[in-house]
Design a protein around this motif. Structure first.
Motif, PDB file in Angstrom:
ATOM      1  N   GLY A 146       0.787  -1.247   0.015  1.00 30.37           N
ATOM      2  CA  GLY A 146      -0.075  -0.011   0.139  1.00 30.37           C
ATOM      3  C   GLY A 146       0.940   1.436  -0.050  1.00 30.37           C
ATOM      4  N   PHE A 147       0.921   2.299  -1.069  1.00 31.17           N
ATOM      5  CA  PHE A 147       1.462   3.167  -1.321  1.00 31.17           C
ATOM      6  C   PHE A 147       0.580   4.566  -0.838  1.00 31.17           C
ATOM      7  CE2 PHE A 147       3.563   0.243  -4.087  1.00 31.17           C
ATOM      8  CZ  PHE A 147       4.777   0.467  -3.660  1.00 31.17           C
ATOM      9  N   GLY A 148      -0.480   4.345  -0.207  1.00 30.53           N
ATOM     10  CA  GLY A 148      -1.389   5.427   0.078  1.00 30.53           C
ATOM     11  C   GLY A 148      -2.051   6.196  -0.913  1.00 30.53           C
ATOM     12  N   PRO A 149      -2.982   7.156  -0.438  1.00 29.16           N
ATOM     13  CA  PRO A 149      -3.825   8.065  -1.187  1.00 29.16           C
ATOM     14  C   PRO A 149      -2.644   9.275  -1.896  1.00 29.16           C
ATOM     15  CG  PRO A 149      -3.855   8.917   1.092  1.00 29.16           C
ATOM     16  CD  PRO A 149      -3.016   7.753   1.024  1.00 29.16           C
ATOM     17  N   GLY A 150      -3.445   9.952  -2.672  1.00 28.39           N
ATOM     18  CA  GLY A 150      -2.906  11.143  -3.430  1.00 28.39           C
ATOM     19  C   GLY A 150      -1.858  10.842  -4.237  1.00 28.39           C
ATOM     20  N   ARG A 151      -1.897   9.476  -5.076  1.00 29.86           N
ATOM     21  CA  ARG A 151      -0.724   9.278  -5.847  1.00 29.86           C
ATOM     22  C   ARG A 151      -0.956   9.544  -7.305  1.00 29.86           C
ATOM     23  NH1 ARG A 151       4.463   7.591  -4.065  1.00 29.86           N
ATOM     24  NH2 ARG A 151       4.155   6.927  -1.912  1.00 29.86           N
ATOM     25  N   ALA A 152      -2.147  10.072  -7.683  1.00 28.21           N
ATOM     26  CA  ALA A 152      -2.374  10.177  -9.044  1.00 28.21           C
ATOM     27  C   ALA A 152      -3.846  11.133  -9.366  1.00 28.21           C
ATOM     28  CB  ALA A 152      -2.582   9.050 -10.040  1.00 28.21           C
ATOM     29  N   ALA A 153      -3.770  11.897 -10.267  1.00 29.69           N
ATOM     30  CA  ALA A 153      -5.156  12.673 -10.526  1.00 29.69           C
ATOM     31  C   ALA A 153      -5.999  11.573 -11.387  1.00 29.69           C
ATOM     32  CB  ALA A 153      -5.101  13.870 -11.259  1.00 29.69           C
ATOM     33  N   PHE A 154      -7.557  11.725 -11.174  1.00 29.61           N
ATOM     34  CA  PHE A 154      -8.473  10.653 -11.659  1.00 29.61           C
ATOM     35  C   PHE A 154      -9.431  11.433 -11.897  1.00 29.61           C
ATOM     36  CE2 PHE A 154      -9.430  10.425  -7.207  1.00 29.61           C
ATOM     37  CZ  PHE A 154     -10.579  10.013  -7.221  1.00 29.61           C
ATOM     38  N   GLU A 155     -10.333  11.104 -12.992  1.00 25.06           N
ATOM     39  CA  GLU A 155     -11.668  11.455 -13.457  1.00 25.06           C
ATOM     40  C   GLU A 155     -12.488  10.356 -13.540  1.00 25.06           C
ATOM     41  OE1 GLU A 155     -10.770  13.463 -16.953  1.00 25.06           O
ATOM     42  OE2 GLU A 155      -9.862  15.132 -16.150  1.00 25.06           O
ATOM     43  N   GLY A 156     -13.536  10.120 -12.548  1.00 30.80           N
ATOM     44  CA  GLY A 156     -14.156   8.864 -12.493  1.00 30.80           C
ATOM     45  C   GLY A 156     -13.436   7.720 -12.630  1.00 30.80           C
ATOM     46  N   GLN A 157     -13.426   6.642 -13.596  1.00 30.45           N
ATOM     47  CA  GLN A 157     -12.710   5.479 -13.458  1.00 30.45           C
ATOM     48  C   GLN A 157     -11.570   5.802 -14.475  1.00 30.45           C
ATOM     49  OE1 GLN A 157     -15.750   2.521 -14.345  1.00 30.45           O
ATOM     50  NE2 GLN A 157     -14.556   1.539 -12.947  1.00 30.45           N
ATOM     51  N   ARG A 158     -11.211   6.965 -14.847  1.00 30.41           N
ATOM     52  CA  ARG A 158     -10.200   7.135 -15.680  1.00 30.41           C
ATOM     53  C   ARG A 158      -9.052   7.802 -14.538  1.00 30.41           C
ATOM     54  NH1 ARG A 158      -8.315  11.587 -18.582  1.00 30.41           N
ATOM     55  NH2 ARG A 158      -7.072  11.325 -20.122  1.00 30.41           N
ATOM     56  N   LEU A 159      -7.878   7.492 -15.153  1.00 31.82           N
ATOM     57  CA  LEU A 159      -6.699   8.033 -14.557  1.00 31.82           C
ATOM     58  C   LEU A 159      -6.122   8.985 -15.492  1.00 31.82           C
ATOM     59  CD1 LEU A 159      -4.858   4.658 -13.530  1.00 31.82           C
ATOM     60  CD2 LEU A 159      -5.586   6.268 -11.766  1.00 31.82           C
ATOM     61  N   VAL A 160      -5.441   9.911 -14.864  1.00 32.32           N
ATOM     62  CA  VAL A 160      -4.942  11.062 -15.829  1.00 32.32           C
ATOM     63  C   VAL A 160      -3.298  10.870 -15.786  1.00 32.32           C
ATOM     64  CG1 VAL A 160      -4.288  13.678 -15.842  1.00 32.32           C
ATOM     65  CG2 VAL A 160      -6.597  12.724 -14.921  1.00 32.32           C
ATOM     66  N   GLU A 161      -3.034  10.727 -16.988  1.00 32.75           N
ATOM     67  CA  GLU A 161      -1.486  10.399 -17.305  1.00 32.75           C
ATOM     68  C   GLU A 161      -0.603  11.460 -17.258  1.00 32.75           C
ATOM     69  OE1 GLU A 161      -0.642   7.975 -21.122  1.00 32.75           O
ATOM     70  OE2 GLU A 161      -0.031  10.095 -21.505  1.00 32.75           O
ATOM     71  N   SER A 162       0.680  11.367 -16.607  1.00 34.78           N
ATOM     72  CA  SER A 162       1.629  12.157 -16.679  1.00 34.78           C
ATOM     73  C   SER A 162       2.758  11.455 -17.582  1.00 34.78           C
ATOM     74  CB  SER A 162       2.357  12.391 -15.185  1.00 34.78           C
ATOM     75  OG  SER A 162       1.079  13.340 -14.639  1.00 34.78           O
ATOM     76  N   GLU A 163       4.082  12.015 -17.344  1.00 31.64           N
ATOM     77  CA  GLU A 163       5.340  11.376 -18.302  1.00 31.64           C
ATOM     78  C   GLU A 163       6.297  11.240 -17.487  1.00 31.64           C
ATOM     79  OE1 GLU A 163       4.733  14.079 -22.599  1.00 31.64           O
ATOM     80  OE2 GLU A 163       5.294  15.078 -20.839  1.00 31.64           O
ATOM     81  N   LEU A 164       7.223  10.039 -17.889  1.00 33.31           N
ATOM     82  CA  LEU A 164       8.422   9.762 -17.310  1.00 33.31           C
ATOM     83  C   LEU A 164       9.396   9.859 -18.542  1.00 33.31           C
ATOM     84  CD1 LEU A 164       9.190   6.977 -14.775  1.00 33.31           C
ATOM     85  CD2 LEU A 164      10.297   6.815 -17.124  1.00 33.31           C
ATOM     86  N   PHE A 165      10.344  10.615 -18.383  1.00 35.48           N
ATOM     87  CA  PHE A 165      11.393  10.778 -19.322  1.00 35.48           C
ATOM     88  C   PHE A 165      12.565   9.814 -19.059  1.00 35.48           C
ATOM     89  CE2 PHE A 165       8.881  14.480 -19.210  1.00 35.48           C
ATOM     90  CZ  PHE A 165       8.538  14.785 -20.566  1.00 35.48           C
ATOM     91  N   VAL A 166      12.907   8.954 -20.196  1.00 33.66           N
ATOM     92  CA  VAL A 166      14.113   7.933 -20.217  1.00 33.66           C
ATOM     93  C   VAL A 166      15.099   8.391 -21.262  1.00 33.66           C
ATOM     94  CG1 VAL A 166      14.860   5.576 -20.685  1.00 33.66           C
ATOM     95  CG2 VAL A 166      12.728   6.105 -19.272  1.00 33.66           C
ATOM     96  N   PHE A 167      16.274   8.681 -20.847  1.00 33.16           N
ATOM     97  CA  PHE A 167      17.211   9.009 -21.851  1.00 33.16           C
ATOM     98  C   PHE A 167      17.808   7.888 -22.689  1.00 33.16           C
ATOM     99  CE2 PHE A 167      17.541  12.542 -18.592  1.00 33.16           C
ATOM    100  CZ  PHE A 167      17.442  13.651 -19.688  1.00 33.16           C
ATOM    101  N   THR A 168      18.126   8.180 -24.071  1.00 34.26           N
ATOM    102  CA  THR A 168      18.566   7.076 -24.916  1.00 34.26           C
ATOM    103  C   THR A 168      20.017   7.773 -25.648  1.00 34.26           C
ATOM    104  OG1 THR A 168      17.340   7.872 -26.818  1.00 34.26           O
ATOM    105  CG2 THR A 168      16.267   6.282 -25.362  1.00 34.26           C
ATOM    106  N   ALA A 169      20.459   6.848 -26.322  1.00 31.63           N
ATOM    107  CA  ALA A 169      21.568   7.064 -27.173  1.00 31.63           C
ATOM    108  C   ALA A 169      21.802   5.799 -28.298  1.00 31.63           C
ATOM    109  CB  ALA A 169      23.110   7.162 -26.586  1.00 31.63           C
TER     110      ALA A 169
END
Length: 355
Positions: A216-239
């Protein structure tokens, strides 16, 4: 002429045929463990061996070994210039967006207070509707259910009306020995700085009457609208098209934006990663893009695996403040060549232990 016309016709027919849709895939810690010997990036861009380690294995990005059981890797990340550690609990590739499902939580009294009894999840790991994201539904206990409920049906059949609560991040685990990677029991640390991190809670629950455990990681971990999660971004560097073992760049307020899409960003020309001289092991995954530095800079482990636009600052007396670090989502998003992958994941930040 007839052959040419036939060729054109065949080409047209082929163009009209439906293209097979990518096969939707989802991986949870259970699959991480089952495939942990695999070292190829087959889970949405990560190798299973990067995501979880077994007892006695070297913990990625560190010089420590896993104490017992299976441990989710604590990855180094950075957000708005601040070093942090996070774990990946689930990965979806070419998959419909995961839904928020209800979790039934027993309460008593008015106003309702959560009872210290196991919660009830309506679906488990084998359901196509499973995700670790749940909206609490408070279920008042009556005299016939003082020990709580063990199934969604029983919770739904309760006499009193249910009330909605907060969104929580709870990852069901199998096997039950899965935890966060740590060299000391229940004591994860940031892989670069060694600072103590708060592990997720280990709790009991039920799915259709069967007992399960979850992190259990607890509350407040993502925004949501009804049953839909609001996506953010995680950036991975490449070469050269290959992902590098560098610190990922997470969203602003990363604790509150744990549902993210993988975005791959080529290292811009001339930019280089900082690696302290006493952590030569970290250079192996950086494709030669980490120059040697003076041992005096070993005093700044929190900047390890971070990308600087101009590595000349590594020899300047103003290090690290004098560096133009590419360590915020807005800065990295503005770089050329970014590729949004059809990969979504749960990346849960572990807060530092406060004195």
């Amino acid at each position: 002429m007839r052959r040419a016309l036939a060729a054109i016709a065949l080409t047209a027919l082929a163009a009209c045929e439906p293209t097979a849709a990518p096969l939707a895939k989802v991986w949870t810690p259970r699959e991480f463990v089952a495939k942990r010997a695999v070292t190829t990036p087959s889970f949405g861009g990560w190798a299973p061996s990067q995501l979880v380690v077994a007892a006695g294995d070297l913990i990625p990005f560190s010089t420590r070994t896993q104490l017992a059981g299976e441990g989710l890797t604590v990855f180094p990340g950075v957000a708005e210039g601040r070093a942090l550690g996070f774990v990946i609990t689930d990965v979806w590739q070419d998959h419909p967006e995961p839904w928020v499902q209800p979790v039934y939580v027993s309460t008593a009294g008015a106003p309702p207070v959560e009872r210290d009894v196991p919660s009830v999840f309506p679906v488990g790991l084998d359901s196509t509707f499973y995700s670790p994201w749940w909206r609490k539904e408070h279920v008042p206990l009556d005299d016939d259910a003082v020990a709580g409920f063990t199934s969604a049906t029983a919770a739904l059949n309760a006499k009193a009306a249910r009330t909605l609560g907060e969104l929580v991040l709870c990852a069901i685990i199998s096997p039950e020995t899965i935890d966060v990677a740590a060299a000391v029991a229940r004591a994860p640390v940031h892989p670069l700085t060694g600072k103590a991190l708060v592990p997720p809670a280990r709790r009991d629950a039920f799915v259709d009457g069967a007992p399960v455990k979850y992190l259990g990681f607890g509350p407040g971990r993502a925004a949501f609208e009804g049953q839909r999660l609001v996506e953010s971004e995680l950036f991975v560097f490449t070469a050269g098209g290959e992902a590098l073992s560098a610190a990922a760049v997470l969203p602003r307020e990363p604790r509150a934006h744990a549902f993210v899409r993988r975005v791959e960003v080529p290292v811009p020309p001339g930019a280089r990663f900082f690696v302290p001289s006493n952590r030569a092991d970290l250079r192996a995954g950086l494709a030669g893009l980490a120059p040697e530095v003076d041992a005096a800079l070993d005093a700044f482990p929190e900047y390890a695996l971070r990308l600087a636009r101009d590595p000349a600052c590594f020899t300047a007396p103003t290090f690290p403040q004098g560096c133009d670090w590419l360590d915020s989502a807005d800065e990295v998003r503005a770089l050329p060549g970014a590729v949004r992958r059809p990969v979504q994941l749960t990346a849960a930040v572990l807060p530092e232990v406060t004195p």
